[in-house]
Every structure is written in C-alpha cells, then in structure tokens.
Design a protein around this motif. Structure first.
Motif, PDB file in Angstrom:
ATOM      1  N   TRP A 120       0.836  -1.200   0.000  1.00 53.09           N
ATOM      2  CA  TRP A 120       0.000   0.000   0.000  1.00 53.09           C
ATOM      3  C   TRP A 120       0.872   1.252   0.000  1.00 53.09           C
ATOM      4  O   TRP A 120       0.634   2.186  -0.759  1.00 53.09           O
ATOM      5  CB  TRP A 120      -0.917  -0.016   1.227  1.00 53.09           C
ATOM      6  CG  TRP A 120      -1.849   1.159   1.305  1.00 53.09           C
ATOM      7  CD1 TRP A 120      -3.134   1.232   0.856  1.00 53.09           C
ATOM      8  CD2 TRP A 120      -1.542   2.461   1.839  1.00 53.09           C
ATOM      9  NE1 TRP A 120      -3.658   2.485   1.080  1.00 53.09           N
ATOM     10  CE2 TRP A 120      -2.700   3.266   1.682  1.00 53.09           C
ATOM     11  CE3 TRP A 120      -0.418   3.021   2.428  1.00 53.09           C
ATOM     12  CZ2 TRP A 120      -2.759   4.587   2.093  1.00 53.09           C
ATOM     13  CZ3 TRP A 120      -0.466   4.352   2.849  1.00 53.09           C
ATOM     14  CH2 TRP A 120      -1.627   5.113   2.679  1.00 53.09           C
ATOM     15  N   ALA A 121       1.887   1.267   0.868  1.00 58.35           N
ATOM     16  CA  ALA A 121       2.743   2.449   0.989  1.00 58.35           C
ATOM     17  C   ALA A 121       3.525   2.708  -0.291  1.00 58.35           C
ATOM     18  O   ALA A 121       3.662   3.858  -0.722  1.00 58.35           O
ATOM     19  CB  ALA A 121       3.703   2.287   2.170  1.00 58.35           C
ATOM     20  N   ASP A 122       4.035   1.656  -0.914  1.00 58.21           N
ATOM     21  CA  ASP A 122       4.793   1.826  -2.156  1.00 58.21           C
ATOM     22  C   ASP A 122       3.957   2.541  -3.213  1.00 58.21           C
ATOM     23  O   ASP A 122       4.430   3.447  -3.906  1.00 58.21           O
ATOM     24  CB  ASP A 122       5.234   0.460  -2.703  1.00 58.21           C
ATOM     25  CG  ASP A 122       6.453  -0.082  -1.986  1.00 58.21           C
ATOM     26  OD1 ASP A 122       7.101   0.696  -1.257  1.00 58.21           O
ATOM     27  OD2 ASP A 122       6.750  -1.277  -2.146  1.00 58.21           O
ATOM     28  N   THR A 123       2.710   2.112  -3.321  1.00 57.58           N
ATOM     29  CA  THR A 123       1.834   2.706  -4.334  1.00 57.58           C
ATOM     30  C   THR A 123       1.386   4.111  -3.936  1.00 57.58           C
ATOM     31  O   THR A 123       1.433   5.046  -4.742  1.00 57.58           O
ATOM     32  CB  THR A 123       0.600   1.813  -4.550  1.00 57.58           C
ATOM     33  OG1 THR A 123       1.038   0.525  -4.992  1.00 57.58           O
ATOM     34  CG2 THR A 123      -0.324   2.410  -5.593  1.00 57.58           C
ATOM     35  N   ALA A 124       0.943   4.252  -2.681  1.00 59.22           N
ATOM     36  CA  ALA A 124       0.454   5.563  -2.229  1.00 59.22           C
ATOM     37  C   ALA A 124       1.559   6.606  -2.294  1.00 59.22           C
ATOM     38  O   ALA A 124       1.343   7.735  -2.731  1.00 59.22           O
ATOM     39  CB  ALA A 124      -0.086   5.450  -0.806  1.00 59.22           C
ATOM     40  N   MET A 125       2.758   6.232  -1.886  1.00 60.17           N
ATOM     41  CA  MET A 125       3.858   7.183  -1.904  1.00 60.17           C
ATOM     42  C   MET A 125       4.307   7.490  -3.331  1.00 60.17           C
ATOM     43  O   MET A 125       4.649   8.614  -3.662  1.00 60.17           O
ATOM     44  CB  MET A 125       5.057   6.640  -1.118  1.00 60.17           C
ATOM     45  CG  MET A 125       4.801   6.352   0.351  1.00 60.17           C
ATOM     46  SD  MET A 125       3.936   7.673   1.227  1.00 60.17           S
ATOM     47  CE  MET A 125       2.343   6.938   1.476  1.00 60.17           C
ATOM     48  N   GLY A 126       4.282   6.488  -4.176  1.00 61.66           N
ATOM     49  CA  GLY A 126       4.707   6.689  -5.555  1.00 61.66           C
ATOM     50  C   GLY A 126       3.826   7.662  -6.302  1.00 61.66           C
ATOM     51  O   GLY A 126       4.268   8.387  -7.187  1.00 61.66           O
ATOM     52  N   GLU A 127       2.540   7.724  -5.919  1.00 60.23           N
ATOM     53  CA  GLU A 127       1.611   8.582  -6.630  1.00 60.23           C
ATOM     54  C   GLU A 127       1.728  10.043  -6.217  1.00 60.23           C
ATOM     55  O   GLU A 127       1.244  10.930  -6.911  1.00 60.23           O
ATOM     56  CB  GLU A 127       0.187   8.079  -6.405  1.00 60.23           C
ATOM     57  CG  GLU A 127       0.004   6.653  -6.916  1.00 60.23           C
ATOM     58  CD  GLU A 127      -1.372   6.419  -7.491  1.00 60.23           C
ATOM     59  OE1 GLU A 127      -2.253   7.253  -7.281  1.00 60.23           O
ATOM     60  OE2 GLU A 127      -1.545   5.402  -8.156  1.00 60.23           O
ATOM     61  N   VAL A 128       2.315  10.288  -5.053  1.00 56.82           N
ATOM     62  CA  VAL A 128       2.423  11.679  -4.606  1.00 56.82           C
ATOM     63  C   VAL A 128       3.870  12.149  -4.519  1.00 56.82           C
ATOM     64  O   VAL A 128       4.145  13.254  -4.089  1.00 56.82           O
ATOM     65  CB  VAL A 128       1.761  11.856  -3.220  1.00 56.82           C
ATOM     66  CG1 VAL A 128       0.311  11.483  -3.259  1.00 56.82           C
ATOM     67  CG2 VAL A 128       2.478  11.024  -2.164  1.00 56.82           C
ATOM     68  N   ARG A 129       4.802  11.262  -4.900  1.00 54.98           N
ATOM     69  CA  ARG A 129       6.205  11.561  -4.650  1.00 54.98           C
ATOM     70  C   ARG A 129       6.764  12.604  -5.606  1.00 54.98           C
ATOM     71  O   ARG A 129       6.596  12.527  -6.802  1.00 54.98           O
ATOM     72  CB  ARG A 129       7.027  10.277  -4.770  1.00 54.98           C
ATOM     73  CG  ARG A 129       8.485  10.440  -4.436  1.00 54.98           C
ATOM     74  CD  ARG A 129       9.169   9.093  -4.454  1.00 54.98           C
ATOM     75  NE  ARG A 129       8.554   8.227  -3.477  1.00 54.98           N
ATOM     76  CZ  ARG A 129       8.295   6.940  -3.674  1.00 54.98           C
ATOM     77  NH1 ARG A 129       8.587   6.388  -4.835  1.00 54.98           N
ATOM     78  NH2 ARG A 129       7.730   6.213  -2.737  1.00 54.98           N
ATOM     79  N   ALA A 130       7.439  13.568  -5.046  1.00 55.11           N
ATOM     80  CA  ALA A 130       8.278  14.492  -5.809  1.00 55.11           C
ATOM     81  C   ALA A 130       9.638  14.401  -5.156  1.00 55.11           C
ATOM     82  O   ALA A 130       9.810  14.769  -4.003  1.00 55.11           O
ATOM     83  CB  ALA A 130       7.729  15.910  -5.725  1.00 55.11           C
ATOM     84  N   ALA A 131      10.629  13.884  -5.875  1.00 55.99           N
ATOM     85  CA  ALA A 131      11.880  13.471  -5.256  1.00 55.99           C
ATOM     86  C   ALA A 131      12.543  14.565  -4.436  1.00 55.99           C
ATOM     87  O   ALA A 131      13.161  14.303  -3.426  1.00 55.99           O
ATOM     88  CB  ALA A 131      12.837  12.977  -6.339  1.00 55.99           C
ATOM     89  N   GLU A 132      12.437  15.812  -4.863  1.00 56.02           N
ATOM     90  CA  GLU A 132      13.138  16.875  -4.162  1.00 56.02           C
ATOM     91  C   GLU A 132      12.411  17.320  -2.908  1.00 56.02           C
ATOM     92  O   GLU A 132      13.005  17.922  -2.023  1.00 56.02           O
ATOM     93  CB  GLU A 132      13.324  18.099  -5.079  1.00 56.02           C
ATOM     94  CG  GLU A 132      14.204  17.851  -6.296  1.00 56.02           C
ATOM     95  CD  GLU A 132      13.465  17.138  -7.419  1.00 56.02           C
ATOM     96  OE1 GLU A 132      12.230  16.986  -7.304  1.00 56.02           O
ATOM     97  OE2 GLU A 132      14.126  16.727  -8.377  1.00 56.02           O
ATOM     98  N   THR A 133      11.133  17.080  -2.804  1.00 56.16           N
ATOM     99  CA  THR A 133      10.357  17.632  -1.693  1.00 56.16           C
ATOM    100  C   THR A 133       9.709  16.583  -0.813  1.00 56.16           C
ATOM    101  O   THR A 133       9.200  16.918   0.255  1.00 56.16           O
ATOM    102  CB  THR A 133       9.252  18.559  -2.223  1.00 56.16           C
ATOM    103  OG1 THR A 133       8.365  17.803  -3.056  1.00 56.16           O
ATOM    104  CG2 THR A 133       9.840  19.701  -3.027  1.00 56.16           C
ATOM    105  N   VAL A 134       9.719  15.324  -1.221  1.00 52.51           N
ATOM    106  CA  VAL A 134       8.999  14.294  -0.492  1.00 52.51           C
ATOM    107  C   VAL A 134       9.947  13.209  -0.006  1.00 52.51           C
ATOM    108  O   VAL A 134      10.771  12.707  -0.770  1.00 52.51           O
ATOM    109  CB  VAL A 134       7.892  13.669  -1.384  1.00 52.51           C
ATOM    110  CG1 VAL A 134       7.195  12.535  -0.661  1.00 52.51           C
ATOM    111  CG2 VAL A 134       6.891  14.733  -1.792  1.00 52.51           C
ATOM    112  N   GLU A 135       9.826  12.849   1.247  1.00 49.43           N
ATOM    113  CA  GLU A 135      10.621  11.776   1.822  1.00 49.43           C
ATOM    114  C   GLU A 135      10.126  10.444   1.280  1.00 49.43           C
ATOM    115  O   GLU A 135       8.922  10.182   1.247  1.00 49.43           O
ATOM    116  CB  GLU A 135      10.504  11.826   3.354  1.00 49.43           C
ATOM    117  CG  GLU A 135      11.578  11.071   4.093  1.00 49.43           C
ATOM    118  CD  GLU A 135      11.169   9.645   4.365  1.00 49.43           C
ATOM    119  OE1 GLU A 135      12.062   8.814   4.575  1.00 49.43           O
ATOM    120  OE2 GLU A 135       9.953   9.357   4.365  1.00 49.43           O
TER     121      GLU A 135
END
Length: 275
Positions: A120-135
C-alpha cells in the motif's frame, strides 16, 4: 468420459461456490469492521485473493496486489488493514459457525500486515512523490521543503503586516522507538504519516524531520487541539496493530508556537529534528 466430465463440472461448481461464500463472508465482515463505502469494496484483486485462498496459491502475492489496488482507489492504510483483519477473521472462523464474523486487528499475523502495508505504501507514496520535496518512505514533505515553506510564511507575514507567531504553530509528533529495532521502526513512521495526512487534510504542511519525528505546520484555529488529540489516539491505535510495535510508547504530540523571526523558526526546526 461422461462420468469424468460430470466430475470436473462438479469440482468446478464446488470451487465456484467456495469462492462466492468466501467473498460474501469477507465483504460482510469488512463492512462490519468499518469499510466506509460498500460499493467500492469489490475490486478484481479481491477475487484474486479469494482464488489464492481456495486454490492454495500464493496468498502474499495476491494480498500485495490488492493493497496496491486499494491505494490507487484512494483507500487509506487503516481501512486497508481493517479489511485484511476481516479476511483473516473469516479464514479462521469455520463456515459452520453462524452469526457475524468479528475482525480483530490484533490477531492478524505480522507477515500479512507487513506485506499489505508495504505494498500500500509503495503505491500511495509513488503517486504523490516528488523526489526533491517528499521523503521516500513516508511520502511526507522533507525538512528542506518545510524550511522553504516557513520562508514563504514569514515573507507573507512581512508583506501583510502580522507576526507569524500569532497565526501559526508547529505541531510536533514524536514516537519513542528506543525499544523497537529493524523494519518495524520504518513501518512505525509510515503509520504516523498516514494518520497525519488523514487528520490534517486542509492544506497544512506535514513533514518528517527524523526517524521518529514528524511535524505539522498549521494555523492556530478552533479545533486544532481536538485534531491533535485525534492524531495521537489514531497513531497509538495503528502502532498497537503490529505486535512488534506495541513496545513503542504512546506518541507524544506537542504544540510549538512559531518564533517571531524566520531564523529562530529554522533553529526550532533544527532542534526538533535532532530530538
């Protein structure tokens, strides 16, 4: 030949019935456990899980696929794990026993919890991730982004003629993981992140500042204390689901009033990140 064909059809019919019964019992138990929108429960991946159970195939792979589908569909981690608990309750309660099957999150095996939560986390994080601003792990904003956001807050305050300390606070959430080691430490912050996104969903900046600390930059407004208390309770509940996280002490949530100057605010963030 005719006898064999009838037997094959009978076998398929029995398997189809088992799938229908399992799916129906699971759906009922999940809704009873708090699934919010019954019409959204039935994904194709639900059937994959049922097929894996009935056919004795790889359940972990099927659960991983369902967790990813749940994340894409917008289901939260708590709802996804409650659905998993409902499935486990159904699988461990014989069909012959009548009545409503009650899901117990504490009874769900840790292996199933981890596989589901990670997918769940892999998918949820991947959809909102911006490498420079998101952990990467939690999907929360980084400390660097929070510092940029603070700069914006203080510059606007100068322009509009007010003091940021009168309007903004930094809500600090920390979890004592001193008695937790390895993978569960990482999972703890994933759970914390999911709660903070759920509770503070009105445009607040939510960031992770360390392996056990997250913060929320929020406006001082009515209801903030109640939301902070809700976050504290929900985090404690999520941590209690995993036996390996029960040793974590109840999370601490405190409110830090923003200092008068941006430089002091940055020092505050630095101090919090090293706590």
């Amino acid at each position: 030949m005719a006898v064999r064909e009838v037997g094959a059809r009978g076998h398929r019919g029995g398997a189809d019935r088992a799938l229908r019964v399992l799916r129906a019992r699971w759906r009922t138990a999940s809704i009873a456990a708090g699934w919010r929108f019954p019409s959204d429960w039935g994904l194709p991946e639900v059937d994959d899980v049922c097929v894996s159970v009935v056919g004795g195939a790889d359940l972990l792979t099927a659960l991983s696929g369902l967790a990813r589908a749940r994340a894409r569909a917008g289901a939260g981690l708590d709802e996804t794990l409650a659905d998993l608990a409902a499935l486990h309750a159904v699988l461990t309660t014989p069909t012959e026993i009548g009545g409503l099957v009650s899901a117990d999150p504490d009874a769900t095996p840790a292996k199933l919890l981890r596989v589901t939560a990670v997918a769940w986390a892999d998918t949820a994080m991947g959809e909102v991730r911006a490498a420079e601003t998101v952990e990467t792990l939690t999907g929360l904003a980084t400390g660097e982004y929070l510092r940029v956001r603070l700069g914006e807050v203080y510059r606007r305050a100068v322009r509009d003629g007010y003091c940021p300390s009168d309007r903004f606070v930094l809500l600090v959430v920390s979890v004592d993981l001193s008695r937790v080691a390895g993978w569960p430490r990482l999972m703890a912050m994933v759970l914390v992140a999911d709660v903070l996104r759920q509770v503070f969903d009105g445009g607040e900046s939510v960031a992770v500042l360390g392996p056990s600390v997250a913060v929320v930059l929020a406006e001082r407004e009515g209801g903030l204390a109640e939301r902070a208390a809700d976050a504290r309770g929900l985090i404690a509940d999520r941590l209690a689901v995993d036996p390996e996280l029960r040793s974590a002490r109840r999370p601490e949530v405190r409110v830090e009033r923003l200092p008068v100057t941006e430089a002091a605010a940055l020092r505050l963030v630095h101090g919090v990140s090293r706590a």
